[in-house]
Write a protein that holds these residues in place. Structure first.
Motif, PDB file in Angstrom:
ATOM      1  N   GLY B  77       0.819  -1.208   0.000  1.00 58.93           N
ATOM      2  CA  GLY B  77       0.000   0.000   0.000  1.00 58.93           C
ATOM      3  C   GLY B  77       0.851   1.255   0.000  1.00 58.93           C
ATOM      4  O   GLY B  77       0.473   2.281  -0.558  1.00 58.93           O
ATOM      5  N   ALA B  78       2.039   1.161   0.613  1.00 57.86           N
ATOM      6  CA  ALA B  78       2.943   2.311   0.673  1.00 57.86           C
ATOM      7  C   ALA B  78       3.807   2.406  -0.575  1.00 57.86           C
ATOM      8  O   ALA B  78       4.644   3.293  -0.701  1.00 57.86           O
ATOM      9  N   GLY B  79       3.629   1.461  -1.484  1.00 56.28           N
ATOM     10  CA  GLY B  79       4.393   1.502  -2.728  1.00 56.28           C
ATOM     11  C   GLY B  79       5.813   1.005  -2.580  1.00 56.28           C
ATOM     12  O   GLY B  79       6.655   1.220  -3.448  1.00 56.28           O
ATOM     13  N   ILE B  80       6.090   0.329  -1.472  1.00 60.98           N
ATOM     14  CA  ILE B  80       7.448  -0.156  -1.217  1.00 60.98           C
ATOM     15  C   ILE B  80       7.658  -1.534  -1.841  1.00 60.98           C
ATOM     16  O   ILE B  80       8.741  -1.867  -2.302  1.00 60.98           O
ATOM     17  N   LEU B  81       6.601  -2.323  -1.865  1.00 58.76           N
ATOM     18  CA  LEU B  81       6.675  -3.632  -2.503  1.00 58.76           C
ATOM     19  C   LEU B  81       5.755  -3.686  -3.711  1.00 58.76           C
ATOM     20  O   LEU B  81       4.784  -2.945  -3.811  1.00 58.76           O
ATOM     21  N   ALA B  82       6.070  -4.594  -4.608  1.00 60.10           N
ATOM     22  CA  ALA B  82       5.205  -4.868  -5.752  1.00 60.10           C
ATOM     23  C   ALA B  82       4.784  -6.322  -5.661  1.00 60.10           C
ATOM     24  O   ALA B  82       5.517  -7.162  -5.151  1.00 60.10           O
ATOM     25  N   ARG B  83       3.587  -6.612  -6.130  1.00 61.61           N
ATOM     26  CA  ARG B  83       3.061  -7.958  -6.092  1.00 61.61           C
ATOM     27  C   ARG B  83       2.784  -8.429  -7.507  1.00 61.61           C
ATOM     28  O   ARG B  83       2.330  -7.674  -8.354  1.00 61.61           O
ATOM     29  N   GLU B  84       3.080  -9.680  -7.756  1.00 60.27           N
ATOM     30  CA  GLU B  84       2.735 -10.257  -9.053  1.00 60.27           C
ATOM     31  C   GLU B  84       2.304 -11.685  -8.775  1.00 60.27           C
ATOM     32  O   GLU B  84       2.378 -12.157  -7.646  1.00 60.27           O
ATOM     33  N   HIS B  85       1.833 -12.378  -9.796  1.00 62.54           N
ATOM     34  CA  HIS B  85       1.342 -13.724  -9.586  1.00 62.54           C
ATOM     35  C   HIS B  85       1.984 -14.701 -10.537  1.00 62.54           C
ATOM     36  O   HIS B  85       1.979 -14.479 -11.749  1.00 62.54           O
ATOM     37  N   GLY B  86       2.550 -15.759  -9.991  1.00 63.82           N
ATOM     38  CA  GLY B  86       3.204 -16.774 -10.806  1.00 63.82           C
ATOM     39  C   GLY B  86       2.201 -17.659 -11.505  1.00 63.82           C
ATOM     40  O   GLY B  86       0.997 -17.446 -11.412  1.00 63.82           O
ATOM     41  N   SER B  87       2.698 -18.658 -12.207  1.00 68.94           N
ATOM     42  CA  SER B  87       1.843 -19.491 -13.043  1.00 68.94           C
ATOM     43  C   SER B  87       0.846 -20.295 -12.216  1.00 68.94           C
ATOM     44  O   SER B  87      -0.138 -20.785 -12.735  1.00 68.94           O
ATOM     45  N   VAL B 107      12.228 -16.830 -15.655  1.00 70.28           N
ATOM     46  CA  VAL B 107      11.553 -17.881 -14.908  1.00 70.28           C
ATOM     47  C   VAL B 107      12.056 -19.235 -15.402  1.00 70.28           C
ATOM     48  O   VAL B 107      11.887 -19.559 -16.581  1.00 70.28           O
ATOM     49  N   CYS B 108      12.666 -20.010 -14.517  1.00 67.21           N
ATOM     50  CA  CYS B 108      13.154 -21.327 -14.921  1.00 67.21           C
ATOM     51  C   CYS B 108      12.012 -22.338 -14.854  1.00 67.21           C
ATOM     52  O   CYS B 108      11.436 -22.563 -13.785  1.00 67.21           O
ATOM     53  N   THR B 109      11.704 -22.935 -15.996  1.00 71.33           N
ATOM     54  CA  THR B 109      10.597 -23.900 -16.017  1.00 71.33           C
ATOM     55  C   THR B 109      11.012 -25.213 -15.360  1.00 71.33           C
ATOM     56  O   THR B 109      10.166 -26.053 -15.082  1.00 71.33           O
ATOM     57  N   GLY B 110      12.297 -25.368 -15.130  1.00 74.41           N
ATOM     58  CA  GLY B 110      12.762 -26.585 -14.476  1.00 74.41           C
ATOM     59  C   GLY B 110      12.580 -26.520 -12.966  1.00 74.41           C
ATOM     60  O   GLY B 110      11.833 -27.302 -12.382  1.00 74.41           O
ATOM     61  N   CYS B 111      13.231 -25.551 -12.334  1.00 71.08           N
ATOM     62  CA  CYS B 111      13.221 -25.500 -10.868  1.00 71.08           C
ATOM     63  C   CYS B 111      12.275 -24.440 -10.329  1.00 71.08           C
ATOM     64  O   CYS B 111      12.080 -24.338  -9.122  1.00 71.08           O
ATOM     65  N   GLY B 112      11.685 -23.623 -11.208  1.00 69.85           N
ATOM     66  CA  GLY B 112      10.708 -22.643 -10.750  1.00 69.85           C
ATOM     67  C   GLY B 112      11.291 -21.363 -10.186  1.00 69.85           C
ATOM     68  O   GLY B 112      10.562 -20.467  -9.796  1.00 69.85           O
ATOM     69  N   THR B 143       1.847   2.713 -20.050  1.00 68.63           N
ATOM     70  CA  THR B 143       2.412   3.316 -18.841  1.00 68.63           C
ATOM     71  C   THR B 143       3.459   2.410 -18.207  1.00 68.63           C
ATOM     72  O   THR B 143       4.262   2.855 -17.400  1.00 68.63           O
ATOM     73  N   ASP B 144       3.422   1.142 -18.558  1.00 64.97           N
ATOM     74  CA  ASP B 144       4.365   0.208 -17.937  1.00 64.97           C
ATOM     75  C   ASP B 144       4.388  -1.070 -18.774  1.00 64.97           C
ATOM     76  O   ASP B 144       3.518  -1.283 -19.620  1.00 64.97           O
ATOM     77  N   HIS B 145       5.375  -1.891 -18.539  1.00 61.68           N
ATOM     78  CA  HIS B 145       5.406  -3.175 -19.238  1.00 61.68           C
ATOM     79  C   HIS B 145       6.107  -4.200 -18.369  1.00 61.68           C
ATOM     80  O   HIS B 145       6.874  -3.864 -17.467  1.00 61.68           O
ATOM     81  N   ARG B 146       5.812  -5.440 -18.655  1.00 64.39           N
ATOM     82  CA  ARG B 146       6.378  -6.536 -17.884  1.00 64.39           C
ATOM     83  C   ARG B 146       6.800  -7.615 -18.859  1.00 64.39           C
ATOM     84  O   ARG B 146       5.998  -8.069 -19.686  1.00 64.39           O
ATOM     85  N   LEU B 147       8.052  -7.993 -18.802  1.00 62.98           N
ATOM     86  CA  LEU B 147       8.544  -9.027 -19.713  1.00 62.98           C
ATOM     87  C   LEU B 147       9.012 -10.219 -18.888  1.00 62.98           C
ATOM     88  O   LEU B 147       9.955 -10.105 -18.103  1.00 62.98           O
ATOM     89  N   ASP B 148       8.323 -11.326 -19.033  1.00 62.88           N
ATOM     90  CA  ASP B 148       8.739 -12.552 -18.367  1.00 62.88           C
ATOM     91  C   ASP B 148       9.340 -13.474 -19.407  1.00 62.88           C
ATOM     92  O   ASP B 148       8.705 -13.781 -20.421  1.00 62.88           O
ATOM     93  N   ILE B 149      10.566 -13.902 -19.154  1.00 58.76           N
ATOM     94  CA  ILE B 149      11.223 -14.825 -20.074  1.00 58.76           C
ATOM     95  C   ILE B 149      11.247 -16.197 -19.423  1.00 58.76           C
ATOM     96  O   ILE B 149      11.771 -16.365 -18.320  1.00 58.76           O
ATOM     97  N   GLU B 150      10.637 -17.149 -20.095  1.00 53.50           N
ATOM     98  CA  GLU B 150      10.672 -18.515 -19.579  1.00 53.50           C
ATOM     99  C   GLU B 150      11.792 -19.276 -20.253  1.00 53.50           C
ATOM    100  O   GLU B 150      12.054 -19.082 -21.440  1.00 53.50           O
ATOM    101  N   GLY B 151      12.429 -20.138 -19.480  1.00 50.20           N
ATOM    102  CA  GLY B 151      13.502 -20.931 -20.048  1.00 50.20           C
ATOM    103  C   GLY B 151      14.070 -21.853 -18.998  1.00 50.20           C
ATOM    104  O   GLY B 151      13.446 -22.072 -17.959  1.00 50.20           O
ATOM    105  N   THR B 152      15.239 -22.381 -19.275  1.00 45.16           N
ATOM    106  CA  THR B 152      15.875 -23.247 -18.290  1.00 45.16           C
ATOM    107  C   THR B 152      17.182 -22.604 -17.863  1.00 45.16           C
ATOM    108  O   THR B 152      17.960 -22.132 -18.697  1.00 45.16           O
ATOM    109  N   CYS B 153      17.390 -22.559 -16.552  1.00 42.66           N
ATOM    110  CA  CYS B 153      18.596 -21.938 -16.030  1.00 42.66           C
ATOM    111  C   CYS B 153      19.794 -22.850 -16.310  1.00 42.66           C
ATOM    112  O   CYS B 153      19.635 -24.000 -16.727  1.00 42.66           O
TER     113      CYS B 153
END
Lengths: 159, 159
Positions: B77-87, B107-112, B143-153
């Motif tokens: 609420g104070a803008g100090i943290l951001a929240r997102e949701h995984g798969s 995001v590693c699809t192997g180990c998460g 106003t903003d963008h989010r790029l999630d790259i899935e792959g294997t570490c």
DNA sequence: TTCCTTGCAAACGATTTGCATTGGA
DNA sequence: TCCAATGCAAATCGTTTGCAAGGAA
């Protein structure tokens, strides 16, 4: 030229899509039942992903919630639907990209609507290039990417 | 050169970050309590976002779950943290970008595991350009963008 | 007939909240 | 002192599942 709202402009192909889906379901030993047809149709006609509650309302009592969830689960298990989670954590469902084509999402921070966008091929190639570059530099092998663009849609901007 | 794991390489600045956070909390009439310090520290030391269960375990009983959730809520609420949701729909938490700098996720699809990545400035500028282009063509104002790259570490690739 | 599918109700898991108590500026 | 913060337990909410009944090949 930019294409967006891909699915709505492809309804003339919906019978072919339906055939592909029927085949895929048969491949996993599942039937293409009434509820599954209804869900696929609703998602085909939607300009973007839908949450379970939306589908439930759209199908006005045709499919009880628990059956709807099971339907979504079967379709996802068969690779026909993809699931993602919005900023509130609620699952959004859409046809998989092998049916709709690769695309990204425009999320309106005003009204919350999510709309599909397919960048022109040249732009998408550039994006893929950057994605590979970034992943490789971090020691990852990129297999997929998801680009969500947040902003305000035309309607919300003019408000 | 690509920078990644931004936060871990910035711990020398953690006192400055702490001061900024204290100020921000005061601005919204909240206190910088023990639980809030613990959560901020855990996230500062993490190479990527964490889910509540991870934090709860990391803080080994120091903060009960309900308080942890309330802490996360206040910090967001104070803008100090951001929240997102995984798969899986579970909320992931991280320091907001005004504290960490703008970044994307591998995001590693192997180990998460989810790892922050900050593209080199030239690459990020290109990405922003495409984002604006795509949004504008669809009548949106980005106003903003989010790029999630899935792959294997690296670790999962060699397995 | 044989499975797959359905629908209801109950169970679940992550997250939120009421309320009395504690604690920090 | 005084309001914010805490912690427990109970409530929510989206989602999943057990089980008996219905349906298609």
């Amino acid at each position: 030229m930019l294409l967006y709202g891909v699915m709505t402009s492809c309804t003339r192909r919906s019978d072919e899509t339906t055939r592909l889906i029927g085949t895929r379901l048969a491949d996993v030993g599942a039937r293409f039942t009434r509820a599954r047809r209804l869900v696929v149709r609703a998602l085909t006609e939607s300009p973007g992903p839908m949450i379970a509650a939306d589908l439930h309302e759209t199908l006005r009592g045709e499919v009880p919630l628990s059956s709807l969830y099971r339907t979504l689960s079967v379709l996802e298990g068969a690779g026909i639907l993809a699931r993602e989670h919005g900023s509130n954590g609620v699952a959004r469902h859409e046809l998989a990209e092998w049916l709709t084509g690769h695309h990204h999402h425009l999320v309106c921070t005003g009204c919350g609507v999510v709309q599909d966008v397919t960048p022109e091929p040249a732009v998408e190639r550039e994006i893929v290039g950057f994605v590979d570059h970034i992943a490789t530099a971090a020691g990852y092998r990129a297999t997929d990417h998801r680009l969500d663009i947040e902003g305000t849609c035309a309607a919300c901007t003019s408000k």
